[in-house]
Design an enzyme around this catalytic site. Structure first.
Site, PDB file in Angstrom:
ATOM      1  N   CYS A  97      -3.881  12.017  -3.592  1.00 43.47           N
ATOM      2  CA  CYS A  97      -3.643  12.217  -2.288  1.00 43.47           C
ATOM      3  C   CYS A  97      -1.463  10.995  -2.581  1.00 43.47           C
ATOM      4  CB  CYS A  97      -3.500  11.376  -1.062  1.00 43.47           C
ATOM      5  SG  CYS A  97      -4.293   9.173  -0.761  1.00 43.47           S
ATOM      6  N   TYR A  98      -1.599   9.792  -2.810  1.00 42.38           N
ATOM      7  CA  TYR A  98      -0.382   9.032  -3.411  1.00 42.38           C
ATOM      8  C   TYR A  98      -0.150  10.242  -4.308  1.00 42.38           C
ATOM      9  CZ  TYR A  98      -3.192   5.984  -1.410  1.00 42.38           C
ATOM     10  OH  TYR A  98      -4.392   5.263  -0.105  1.00 42.38           O
TER      11      TYR A  98
ATOM     12  N   HIS B  40      -6.611  15.969   1.253  1.00 41.40           N
ATOM     13  CA  HIS B  40      -5.772  15.843   0.193  1.00 41.40           C
ATOM     14  C   HIS B  40      -5.349  17.097  -0.424  1.00 41.40           C
ATOM     15  CE1 HIS B  40      -8.445  12.060  -0.223  1.00 41.40           C
ATOM     16  NE2 HIS B  40      -7.455  12.220  -1.328  1.00 41.40           N
TER      17      HIS B  40
ATOM     18  N   HIS C  67       0.731  -1.771  -0.091  1.00 41.06           N
ATOM     19  CA  HIS C  67      -0.325  -0.469  -0.058  1.00 41.06           C
ATOM     20  C   HIS C  67       0.736   0.989   0.201  1.00 41.06           C
ATOM     21  CE1 HIS C  67      -2.441   3.260   2.006  1.00 41.06           C
ATOM     22  NE2 HIS C  67      -4.041   2.475   1.337  1.00 41.06           N
TER      23      HIS C  67
ATOM     24  N   ASP D 106      -5.736   8.213  -7.046  1.00 46.59           N
ATOM     25  CA  ASP D 106      -6.148   9.222  -6.023  1.00 46.59           C
ATOM     26  C   ASP D 106      -5.062  10.343  -6.038  1.00 46.59           C
ATOM     27  OD1 ASP D 106      -6.004  10.702  -3.703  1.00 46.59           O
ATOM     28  OD2 ASP D 106      -7.313   8.721  -2.441  1.00 46.59           O
TER      29      ASP D 106
ATOM     30  N   ARG E  62      -2.402   1.030  -4.397  1.00 47.18           N
ATOM     31  CA  ARG E  62      -2.280  -0.193  -4.257  1.00 47.18           C
ATOM     32  C   ARG E  62      -2.479  -0.648  -5.436  1.00 47.18           C
ATOM     33  NH1 ARG E  62      -6.791  -3.181  -0.483  1.00 47.18           N
ATOM     34  NH2 ARG E  62      -7.801  -1.026  -0.114  1.00 47.18           N
TER      35      ARG E  62
ATOM     36  N   ASP F 130      -8.946  14.101  -4.495  1.00 51.32           N
ATOM     37  CA  ASP F 130      -9.149  12.520  -5.014  1.00 51.32           C
ATOM     38  C   ASP F 130      -8.706  12.075  -5.868  1.00 51.32           C
ATOM     39  OD1 ASP F 130      -9.309   9.479  -5.435  1.00 51.32           O
ATOM     40  OD2 ASP F 130     -10.449   9.910  -3.614  1.00 51.32           O
TER      41      ASP F 130
ATOM     42  N   LYS G 228      -5.908  -0.600  -7.708  1.00 48.33           N
ATOM     43  CA  LYS G 228      -7.425   0.689  -7.505  1.00 48.33           C
ATOM     44  C   LYS G 228      -7.036   1.433  -8.267  1.00 48.33           C
ATOM     45  CE  LYS G 228      -8.573   0.408  -2.693  1.00 48.33           C
ATOM     46  NZ  LYS G 228      -9.349   0.704  -2.849  1.00 48.33           N
TER      47      LYS G 228
ATOM     48  N   ASP H 170     -11.057  18.070   0.248  1.00 50.58           N
ATOM     49  CA  ASP H 170     -10.614  18.537   1.963  1.00 50.58           C
ATOM     50  C   ASP H 170      -9.035  18.752   2.236  1.00 50.58           C
ATOM     51  OD1 ASP H 170      -9.041  15.691   1.438  1.00 50.58           O
ATOM     52  OD2 ASP H 170     -11.465  14.829   1.665  1.00 50.58           O
TER      53      ASP H 170
END
Lengths: 428, 300
Positions: free
Chosen positions: A270-271, A369, A219, A268, A262, A359, A265, A366
């Site tokens: 934030c990654y 993020h 992750h 997003d 991951r 995201d 998936k 938010d």
């Protein structure tokens, strides 16, 4: 463009197609737009982001109830984002933040999620990073380092991991937050480091990334935490860096250009920081990766145990120099991921022009993020240079005025503030 | 006792409730009314770990039947499936209940996973239950069931790896390898674009590169996918991995890789790994820097 046909696809495929469709629509619109509109779309809406962030500090209203045990995090997400944007809060707000965080500080060490709450490692990390970001003498000297050290020792578990709080959960996040604050505050020692390497090593999975606890799935968030921890304790050789690198570069999605957390998936924003951070840390470790490549079987079986203990005892490490020394490892010229593509995802898909980042398209903005999209954007911009020199214009997507402040990739605070804090606590 | 009336809480606002909570918490009052108060506070904010922590102290002091506690958790868990505190609490309760709780916990996680097949907490909890309380018997079948439904579910592949490497009922990775390789090869051939199955295949040879490079199933699945000339990125990167570990290239591989070149790839190179990198740079441009880096690391 036609809507995707969703029959006969598995759930994973359906969700993936829908995001691809949405993102492709945005990129398509961008490519067809006139040049002036394109320039506008790629512009980081600094003023709007700052307004959104400052409002957040002023009105921590009732809708924040669910985050009531998370208030130092909100401080960190907002203050760090503002600092990345090259701005700072006024003296009154700064004083209020210091006072509030001080009320979250437990009398026996560490910070809780709010006044009167149990001290917790994650909120301790958020509080310390907030204070380092504020950077004033008052902010830095408000941290009770001696008691904090005692709290960290109390959270230590014989497995090598840390507990998040008294009788709390043990995972890789807890290791990172504990080691990161200890490092920046110059209180990291052998006792805190004992067995941490074993624990993180046991969390690297067959995929190459790192899981939250042994056996779980690789992750992005935990991979950043695990890798940064091992670098901070000078034991990065415990990981199979080659497979880690292979895993992380495959997390950047070919069509969307953002990172997923991951395998299989959805992307997003934030990654951008968690996985982008892993890429930038690995780039500075490219020599270490080469060493492992020379002896590809060195990690297998007992030979690896010999290798790791040999390396550990061969020289005494001053842990508190790592924060300085690591950033002196100058990265080779090109990033290992696609920096311009990621910047495109952040600016066109994650950015909400009215202020704040998110995201993915369709999700609300938010502070979490906003913080990690901006942190990731900064990493991208400096990914071909060093934190202490301005990047070339071609490394920055959109106008050069999009340029953010650089971050220290091990702590995720603005670079200059990290160095100032390291200097401040070095003499202590 | 803290002098407040809490037996029948009127509808109150959050700060008032938390004020009461802080009062009993500070007084360390481990009483039924405190327990009730923690339930109210949790309903308002399930992320407050201090409330959960205090609740555990009260549960211990009052010697409450923990089966009731699991039911309490069931009611709030489904709307809060990504909350660390609830799962941590659940683990604490299940640990206290011991092996009796195994079935209920496996059922519970199965239910959460049926709603959200990649829920990280649910999977971690399930792994903990298996290791601490048992119940491994049907786990491989369960993984198969999930993969049949969605072969791209990486969490299910990860669980499968967990089972074959850690189940006390199976003989470990080496003894499971052959049947698992066959299972995985079939999944790859059905969906060569599925990264999960390729990574699983590589994982089956973790710590045993020698077997990896000589396994006929591995080279044959690579060759088949390369030969199909579509969705071959993972096959080509697997070939690159094999070559870097000493896999001897054969004419069949050279032919298959040559067939993937386009006229633009005019750099003719006798080195198979280098050719593979050149093709990957073109067909997988998001990772162009990675493939360039790989190429720069090849022995000259």
């Amino acid at each position: 463009m036609e809507a995707p046909v969703l029959e006969k696809l598995t759930e994973t495929q359906q969700n993936q197609r829908m995001v691809e469709y949405e993102v492709a629509r945005i990129y398509d619109f961008f490519l067809r737009a006139p040049r002036s509109a394109q320039e506008f779309m790629l512009e980081l809406q600094r003023e709007n982001h700052i307004e959104y962030l400052t409002n957040g500090l002023n009105h921590l209203g009732p809708s924040f109830r669910v985050l009531d045990a998370n208030r130092p995090w909100i401080c960190y997400w907002i203050l760090h984002s503002i600092a990345l944007l090259g701005d700072s809060v006024d003296a009154e707000l700064e004083a209020r933040a210091i006072d509030f965080l001080n009320r979250c500080q437990d009398s026996s060490g560490g910070y809780g999620g709010g006044p009167g709450q149990l001290p917790h490692l994650a909120t301790t990390y958020a509080a310390v990073n907030s204070l380092v970001t504020l950077g004033s003498h008052e902010a830095l000297s408000s941290i009770n380092r001696h008691k904090l050290y005692t709290f960290l020792l109390q959270m230590k578990h014989p497995s090598g991991g840390f507990r998040m709080h008294d009788q709390g959960e043990i995972d890789v996040r807890a290791c990172y937050t504990a080691i990161s604050v200890a490092s920046i505050l110059n209180i990291l020692d052998d006792e805190l480091v004992q067995n941490v390497g074993n624990y993180i090593q046991s969390c690297q999975t067959f995929e190459g990334g790192i899981a939250g606890e042994p056996g779980s799935e690789a992750h992005g968030g935990y991979t950043f935490c695990g890798l940064a921890t091992l670098i901070l304790i000078n034991e990065v050789h415990r990981l199979d860096l080659r497979s880690l690198l292979d895993w992380v570069v495959f997390r950047q999605a070919g069509l969307e250009c953002g990172f997923q957390g991951r395998t299989n998936k959805l992307v997003d924003g934030c990654y951008s920081f968690w996985q982008g951070g892993v890429c930038s840390l690995l780039k500075r470790l490219s020599l270490d990766i080469d060493e492992q490549s020379v002896q590809p079987d060195a990690r297998e079986g007992s030979s690896f145990d010999n290798l790791s203990t040999g390396a550990d005892t061969s020289r005494k490490v001053n842990y508190n120099d790592v924060g300085y020394e690591f950033i002196e490892k100058h990265p080779s010229s090109q990033p290992l991921f696609n920096s311009l593509a990621l910047q495109q995802y952040i600016l066109l898909c994650a950015q909400v022009p009215e202020g704040g980042l998110r995201d993915k398209p369709g999700k609300p903005k938010d502070y979490y993020h906003t913080c990690y999209c901006l942190s990731g954007l900064s990493l991208c911009q400096y990914s071909s240079s060093n934190e202490d020199s301005p990047p070339l214009p071609q490394a920055v997507a959109g106008p050069y005025s999009n340029l953010l402040e650089p971050v220290h990739p091990l702590y995720n605070v603005v670079f200059e503030r990290a160095i100032e804090a390291l200097d401040f606590f070095r003499g202590k | 006792m803290v002098p407040i009336r809490l037996w029948r809480l009127p509808k109150q606002d959050f700060s008032e409730l938390m004020g009461y909570f802080r009062a009993v918490y500070r007084a360390d009052e481990r009483s039924p009314r405190s327990l009730h108060l923690t339930a109210e506070a949790i309903a308002m904010n399930p992320g407050n770990y201090t409330v959960w922590h205090f609740r555990r102290l009260i549960l211990e002091a009052l010697n409450v039947d923990l089966h009731d506690e699991l039911n309490f958790l069931d009611n709030i868990a489904e709307s809060n499936t990504k909350n660390y505190q609830i799962w941590h609490h659940r683990r604490w309760v299940a640990q206290k209940l011991g092996t009796d709780a195994a079935n209920k916990e496996l059922e519970f996680t199965r239910k959460i996973i049926s709603l959200d097949s990649k829920n990280y907490h649910a999977w971690s909890h399930r792994q903990w239950v298996l290791q601490a309380l048992g119940g491994w018997e049907d786990e491989l079948d369960y993984c198969h069931e999930l993969l049949k439904e969605d072969v791209f579910n990486n969490s299910a592949w990860n669980q499968r790896y967990f089972v074959i490497t850690r189940s006390p009922l199976l003989g470990g990775l080496k003894s499971m390898r052959e049947s698992e390789v066959n299972y995985t090869v079939e999944a790859i051939l059905a969906h060569p674009e599925n990264e999960s199955s390729w990574r699983y295949l590589r994982g089956l040879y973790a710590g045993d590169t020698q077997s990896w490079i000589i396994a006929p199933q591995v080279s044959s699945v690579c060759l088949k996918v390369l030969g199909s000339r579509i969705n071959f990125v993972f096959a080509l990167s697997t070939l690159l991995d094999l070559l870097s570990h000493g896999f001897p290239s054969t004419q069949a591989f050279r032919d298959a890789v040559d067939a993937l070149r386009v006229p633009d790839d005019n750099q003719t190179d006798s080195n198979l790994a280098k050719t593979a990198c050149l093709i990957l740079e073109r067909v997988d441009p998001i990772r162009v820097n990675y493939w360039l880096w790989q190429k720069s690391k090849l022995p000259q």
